[in-house]
Design an enzyme around this catalytic site. Sequence first.
Site, PDB file in Angstrom:
ATOM      1  N   LYS A 107       1.979   1.347  -2.943  1.00 34.84           N
ATOM      2  CA  LYS A 107       1.547  -0.164  -3.000  1.00 34.84           C
ATOM      3  C   LYS A 107       1.310  -0.851  -1.421  1.00 34.84           C
ATOM      4  O   LYS A 107       0.492  -1.355  -1.288  1.00 34.84           O
ATOM      5  CB  LYS A 107       2.461  -0.742  -3.954  1.00 34.84           C
ATOM      6  CG  LYS A 107       2.453  -0.792  -5.212  1.00 34.84           C
ATOM      7  CD  LYS A 107       1.393  -0.432  -5.731  1.00 34.84           C
ATOM      8  CE  LYS A 107       0.950   0.147  -7.383  1.00 34.84           C
ATOM      9  NZ  LYS A 107       2.242   1.216  -8.270  1.00 34.84           N
ATOM     10  N   GLU A 114       6.716  -9.833  -1.618  1.00 29.61           N
ATOM     11  CA  GLU A 114       5.786 -10.417  -2.426  1.00 29.61           C
ATOM     12  C   GLU A 114       6.336 -11.959  -2.940  1.00 29.61           C
ATOM     13  O   GLU A 114       7.400 -11.854  -3.341  1.00 29.61           O
ATOM     14  CB  GLU A 114       5.623 -10.180  -3.732  1.00 29.61           C
ATOM     15  CG  GLU A 114       4.074  -8.733  -3.590  1.00 29.61           C
ATOM     16  CD  GLU A 114       2.840  -8.538  -4.627  1.00 29.61           C
ATOM     17  OE1 GLU A 114       1.918  -7.805  -4.210  1.00 29.61           O
ATOM     18  OE2 GLU A 114       3.617  -9.015  -5.257  1.00 29.61           O
ATOM     19  N   HIS A 171       7.408  -6.881 -17.048  1.00 32.86           N
ATOM     20  CA  HIS A 171       6.541  -6.409 -16.067  1.00 32.86           C
ATOM     21  C   HIS A 171       5.986  -5.152 -16.832  1.00 32.86           C
ATOM     22  O   HIS A 171       5.456  -4.582 -16.621  1.00 32.86           O
ATOM     23  CB  HIS A 171       6.651  -5.808 -14.718  1.00 32.86           C
ATOM     24  CG  HIS A 171       7.518  -7.550 -14.429  1.00 32.86           C
ATOM     25  ND1 HIS A 171       6.828  -8.353 -13.436  1.00 32.86           N
ATOM     26  CD2 HIS A 171       9.060  -7.001 -13.602  1.00 32.86           C
ATOM     27  CE1 HIS A 171       8.829  -9.015 -12.988  1.00 32.86           C
ATOM     28  NE2 HIS A 171       9.410  -8.143 -12.878  1.00 32.86           N
ATOM     29  N   ARG A 209      -6.373   5.310 -12.857  1.00 31.83           N
ATOM     30  CA  ARG A 209      -6.485   6.593 -14.025  1.00 31.83           C
ATOM     31  C   ARG A 209      -7.096   5.784 -15.070  1.00 31.83           C
ATOM     32  O   ARG A 209      -7.677   4.398 -14.734  1.00 31.83           O
ATOM     33  CB  ARG A 209      -5.075   7.172 -14.648  1.00 31.83           C
ATOM     34  CG  ARG A 209      -4.261   6.042 -14.311  1.00 31.83           C
ATOM     35  CD  ARG A 209      -2.872   5.990 -15.063  1.00 31.83           C
ATOM     36  NE  ARG A 209      -1.227   5.066 -14.320  1.00 31.83           N
ATOM     37  CZ  ARG A 209      -1.856   3.659 -15.903  1.00 31.83           C
ATOM     38  NH1 ARG A 209      -2.281   3.531 -16.446  1.00 31.83           N
ATOM     39  NH2 ARG A 209      -0.775   2.626 -14.975  1.00 31.83           N
TER      40      ARG A 209
END
Length: 514
Positions: free
Chosen positions: A116, A200, A235, A297
Amino acid sequence: MFGRILIANRGEIAVRIARTCRALGIETVAVYSEADAHALHVSAADGATAIGSAPAADSYLSIGRIIDAARASDAEAIHPGYGFLSENPEFASACSDAGLTFIGPPADTIAKFGAKINARRVAREAGVAVVPGEEPTDQSNAGIAACARDTGFPLLLKPSAGGGGKGMVAVYAEEALVDAIEQARREAVASVGNGTLYVERQLTHPRHVEVQIAADQHGVVLDFGERECSIQRRHQKVIEESPSMALSAELRHGLATAATDLARDADYQNVGTVEFLVEDDGTGQNPSFYFLEMNTRLQVEHPVTELVTGIDLVEAQIAIAAGQPLAWKEGEITPRGHAIECRVYAEDPAHDFLPQAGTIGGYREPAGPGIRVDSGIGDGSDVPVHYDPLLAKVIVVGETREQARHRAVGALGEYTVLGVRTNIGFLRGVLEHPAFITGDLHTRFLDEHRQALADAASDDERVAAPVPRRPPDGALDVWDTLDRLAPRRPRRAPRARSGAWWGPRECPRRGLGR
């Protein structure tokens, strides 16, 4: 086009891939662990081979065993589905080294977006805004804490590798920071074996909106519209829909452009999803969007896009992997109507969504106009403890969002899964919540409305209870009588042959030559 494809997955996605392959005239090979010897995906394929014991590390995550199974069955390509090895660059490379086509992007592309931290850098280079935050080069607790303080609270500590919210920890105050760093690192290592973290800013009430893209080997990149995925628990997405009712034409165009620009800049190939967080300034007039991540994907929620576009995304994946150009040009893909997907899990909402296991003692799927069920189970199926508890997906489409919502509520009401507890009642509660009806969605929706959804979380006893085979008073059960008069046909299941490919006389569907 390929003649035979091995499906390196299980459950509903393996069944779904097999159906598209059958429609294309492509033979399929299923793989199964000891726990899945009688699973629906095994009999859905044209042949199958055992690949190991129940733990995923010894079966569905074993690159060597899957490659050996593909070679033994003379498969030409491997479809990874989602989860397991679908975003593993080593698996994609192993397929190439074995002379097999990996139905997905090249290994270097998977690696580029798999981490990420690196994906954020790629997005910035493509001119796409990312969620404010920092990627610490110093991965010590002190280094991560310094970046966290610079970012400001509240914030999220996120693992660079992996997904599904595993290892993601929210931090609201300085005094909780050190413990949170250690928790996030510990969970990330346990989940994916990599404790690298980044920071973040936690947006207040963002929407999670993703854009479905496809890119062929001839430089063409197209978007297939967006999906609203804001209904999440820990999440993990629970309910998804397409299109998002929150996007203006301008914002929709901006998201699609950012997604396709990113894919072109990265020389992306095959189907993929670019995920964003969308947040307004509180007035609803000036929304901003930020790149979150790219999934290289097929997504669990891909059926909602299929229902509003009429396009089979698995077929598109296979065609792209075979070197064919995309069958559409820019501007030709016009979504119509509204689709909603509900993920049905074997879990107990009344007890903190504890995963369930057992045997399905009775099963009935809903049916009717605009209703689709992608399922990996049937009557008598075992639900093992070793894998994700996703059982099926109920997907509906209507001319309007409200029509689709009504169909989803009705379909869930008709869905019967006996023998294990499920979240079906909880899903109906979400769909009937006033805030969902009005479209007031954000990623903290389930947390915010937790108390109001508590009643639905108890689930229907009708759905959870096992089927009794004989009444308590010992009276004759009509089902016992029917069983003696006309025994139910046993489920088709493979004979364990130490991983050997089924020969022509052993295949449960139809014989295949070697």
